[in-house]
Enzyme design. Sequence first.
Site, PDB file in Angstrom:
ATOM      1  N   GLY A   4       0.826  -1.200   0.000  1.00  0.00           N
ATOM      2  CA  GLY A   4       0.000   0.000   0.000  1.00  0.00           C
ATOM      3  C   GLY A   4       0.859   1.248   0.000  1.00  0.00           C
ATOM      4  O   GLY A   4       2.042   1.196   0.356  1.00  0.00           O
ATOM      5  N   CYS A  46       5.088  -6.399   1.793  1.00  0.00           N
ATOM      6  CA  CYS A  46       5.527  -5.008   1.850  1.00  0.00           C
ATOM      7  C   CYS A  46       4.776  -4.222   2.926  1.00  0.00           C
ATOM      8  O   CYS A  46       5.038  -4.422   4.100  1.00  0.00           O
ATOM      9  CB  CYS A  46       5.438  -4.357   0.474  1.00  0.00           C
ATOM     10  N   TYR A  47       3.816  -3.352   2.553  1.00  0.00           N
ATOM     11  CA  TYR A  47       3.068  -2.656   3.611  1.00  0.00           C
ATOM     12  C   TYR A  47       2.471  -3.676   4.574  1.00  0.00           C
ATOM     13  O   TYR A  47       2.443  -3.451   5.793  1.00  0.00           O
ATOM     14  CB  TYR A  47       1.949  -1.800   2.997  1.00  0.00           C
ATOM     15  N   HIS A  55       7.496  -7.866  -3.671  1.00  0.00           N
ATOM     16  CA  HIS A  55       6.179  -8.138  -4.267  1.00  0.00           C
ATOM     17  C   HIS A  55       6.201  -9.419  -5.103  1.00  0.00           C
ATOM     18  O   HIS A  55       6.607  -9.392  -6.266  1.00  0.00           O
ATOM     19  CB  HIS A  55       5.752  -6.966  -5.160  1.00  0.00           C
ATOM     20  N   GLU A  83       3.750 -10.891  -6.400  1.00  0.00           N
ATOM     21  CA  GLU A  83       2.647 -10.925  -7.374  1.00  0.00           C
ATOM     22  C   GLU A  83       3.016 -10.334  -8.732  1.00  0.00           C
ATOM     23  O   GLU A  83       2.319 -10.547  -9.705  1.00  0.00           O
ATOM     24  CB  GLU A  83       1.418 -10.195  -6.794  1.00  0.00           C
ATOM     25  N   GLY A  96     -23.565  -9.043 -28.308  1.00  0.00           N
ATOM     26  CA  GLY A  96     -22.759  -9.782 -29.281  1.00  0.00           C
ATOM     27  C   GLY A  96     -21.330  -9.930 -28.792  1.00  0.00           C
ATOM     28  O   GLY A  96     -20.526 -10.638 -29.388  1.00  0.00           O
ATOM     29  N   GLY A  97     -21.013  -9.278 -27.679  1.00  0.00           N
ATOM     30  CA  GLY A  97     -19.669  -9.380 -27.109  1.00  0.00           C
ATOM     31  C   GLY A  97     -19.520 -10.603 -26.220  1.00  0.00           C
ATOM     32  O   GLY A  97     -20.484 -11.343 -25.998  1.00  0.00           O
ATOM     33  N   ASP A  99     -18.764 -10.991 -22.836  1.00  0.00           N
ATOM     34  CA  ASP A  99     -19.329 -11.052 -21.493  1.00  0.00           C
ATOM     35  C   ASP A  99     -20.832 -11.332 -21.512  1.00  0.00           C
ATOM     36  O   ASP A  99     -21.313 -12.211 -20.812  1.00  0.00           O
ATOM     37  CB  ASP A  99     -19.059  -9.747 -20.736  1.00  0.00           C
ATOM     38  N   LYS A 115     -11.345 -11.524 -16.852  1.00  0.00           N
ATOM     39  CA  LYS A 115     -11.669 -11.682 -18.273  1.00  0.00           C
ATOM     40  C   LYS A 115     -11.189 -13.015 -18.853  1.00  0.00           C
ATOM     41  O   LYS A 115     -11.917 -13.684 -19.592  1.00  0.00           O
ATOM     42  CB  LYS A 115     -11.038 -10.529 -19.065  1.00  0.00           C
TER      43      LYS A 115
HETATM   44  N1  GLN Z   1       4.426   2.684   1.589  1.00  0.00           N
HETATM   45  C1  GLN Z   1       5.265   1.660   2.115  1.00  0.00           C
HETATM   46  C2  GLN Z   1       6.748   1.924   1.809  1.00  0.00           C
HETATM   47  O1  GLN Z   1       7.062   2.812   1.090  1.00  0.00           O
HETATM   48  C3  GLN Z   1       4.846   0.304   1.536  1.00  0.00           C
HETATM   49  C4  GLN Z   1       5.120   0.192   0.067  1.00  0.00           C
HETATM   50  C5  GLN Z   1       4.501  -1.016  -0.557  1.00  0.00           C
HETATM   51  O2  GLN Z   1       3.694  -1.696   0.047  1.00  0.00           O
HETATM   52  N2  GLN Z   1       4.855  -1.277  -1.806  1.00  0.00           N
HETATM   53  O3  GLN Z   1       7.598   1.216   2.304  1.00  0.00           O
END
Ligand code: GLN
Length: 524
Positions: free
Chosen positions: A61, A88-89, A175, A177, A231-232, A234, A380
Site C-alpha cells: 500500500g 511489503c506494507y 512483491h 505478485e 454480441g460481445g 461477457d 476476463k
Molecule cells: N508505503 C510503504 C513503503 O514505502 C509500503 C510500500 C509497498 O507496500 N509497496 O515502504
Amino acid sequence: MVTEQVSSIFDTILVLDFGSQYSHLITRRLREFNVYAEMLPCTQKISELSWKPKGVILSGGPYSVYDPEAPHVDHDVFKLGVPILGICYGMQELAWINGKQVARGEKREYGPATLNVLDQSVPLFEDVDHSTVWMSHGDKLNGLPNGFKVIATSDNSPYCGVAHETEQIYGIQFHPEVTHSTMGKVLLKNFAVKICKANQNWTMENFIETEINRIRELVGPTAEVIGAVSGGVDSTVASKLMTEAIGDRFHAILVDNGVLRLNEAENVKKTLIQGLGINLTVVDAADEFLDNLKGITDPERKRKIIGNTFIHVFEREAAKIQPKDGKEIQFLLQGTLYPDVIESISFKGPSQTIKTHHNVGGLLDNMKLKLIEPLRELFKDEVRHLGELLGISHELVWRHPFPGPGIAIRVLGEVTREQVAIARKADFIYIEEIRKAGLYDKISQAFACLLPVKSVGVMGDNRVYDQVIALRAIETTDFMTADWYPFEHSFLKKVASRIVNEVDGVARVTYDITSKPPATVEWE
Ligand code: GLN
C-alpha cells in the site's frame, strides 16, 4: 433468500487490500494455480465476514504504517487461526502491530534484488532461494517484530523475510505478485497450497456446476430474468450460463441501435438462437437512435443519447414479454466482471467511490428489478475459458472489445445513415483482412473510423473530393496503456487500396501511430 457465495463453496484465500496498485494481481496469481482468492478492503471487519478464509494475505500500500491516518487491519484477523502473509506494507503492518519497529529508510528501494533464504526449512521459500524479487518501498523494518525471526535477506534488506516463531505468520518485503519477481508465483503457491492447505479446485469446469446451482437457487422455480446482449463476450457468456440454468425463463434482448457493425444484428441472432439456444429477441430500433442523434457532434452527448435511448427501448421491449404463469420479470442479468468489482471495493482511503453502470442503474430503479451477476467473481481470461467450455466459438470468445455507443463514436462528427454505412464497410474490410492475415488474435483491438474531413484524390482520371478513413490497431494487456500494432507495409497497402476501391465516399486512408497515453484507444 440467502445464496451461498463462491467463497463459501471453494477454499478461499482472502486478500486484504491496502491500496497497492498490484493488489488485484495477488488474486489473479492465486487463481492461476486454481486456488480461489477474493479481495476485500483492508478495513473489512472480520466478524462481518460470512465465510472463513483458508489464509489471509495483507497487500502492499502507498501509506506508511506510522502515519496517523494510515489504514490498519482488524486485529480479529489473528483470531481466525489461519496462516497470514504480509507483503511489503502488509509486512510493515505486522511489524507495527508487534513492536512498532518501522521507520523511513535512508534510501528507497525500487527494482530487482536477489533473495537470500536463511532458513531452508520454511515451506514459503521452497524453490525460491536466489531468485530475483521486485522491491518497491521507502520504509523498512528497523528491528525484528516481537516473536518473529528473520528467514530471508537481500543486499539492502536485512529483514527481507520474517516469520513468527510459533505461528503461521509471514512477512516479505518484496512483491511476489508481479512477474518481475521470477519465482513469485511459486512463493504464493507455497503459501496457499503448502501452508494454508487450500484445495486447488478453482476451475471453470467446477465453476459452471456451482454457478448453475447458485442461479437456480437465487431465481427460484418460476421467476423470469431479462438481460441485454451486445454480441460481445461477457453478455454472451452470461446469457449462455443463464440459459443452461433456467432455459427459456431467461429472455435476452439485442437492441439494434443502428450503429452496430456490418451485419452484426443478423450474425448475433444466428449465433445466439441457432448456435447457443438462447431465447433472444432482436429489436430493430435503428431509426429511433439515428433520429435522436441527428445534428449531434459532441462525443459525450452522443454517448448520453445512446445510453438514454437504450434504456427507453429496453424498457418498452421488456414490457412486451409475457412471462409464463403471469409471473413478473424479477431479475436483470448483468455481465459485470471482477475487475469492475475490484474497482469499486479497492481501498482508496476515506472516500471510497462505488461505480454503478449508467444503463443498469436506470433500469434497476425504473423496472424494480433485482440484479443478477453470474460473472462478478471472474477475470476476463476466466470468462473466456468459461465461454469455451460452454461451447461458444473461439471467434466470439476472443472478439475485440466494442464500445457501447458503437460506430457512433467511430463516425467523427455528425452520425448519419450514410456516414455509418461508410464506416461500417471500411471496418468490415479492415477486420476481414486482419483475420485473413492471421493477425486478429495478436491484436487487442482494431477498427476503422471515419474522419469528418474531405481530401482531394484522383480516380479514373477524375478529380474526387471525398472523406478519410483512419485505421487503428493496438496491442495491450490491460487497456490502461497501449501501443499501435506494427503492421507490414504490404498489409497496410492492401487494406488501403481495398477500402478506397470498394467503399464509395472514401478518397484516402491513414494509419494511426499514436500510443496510449497520450491518445486514447477510441477517437471519441
Ligand atoms: N508505503 C510503504 C513503503 O514505502 C509500503 C510500500 C509497498 O507496500 N509497496 O515502504
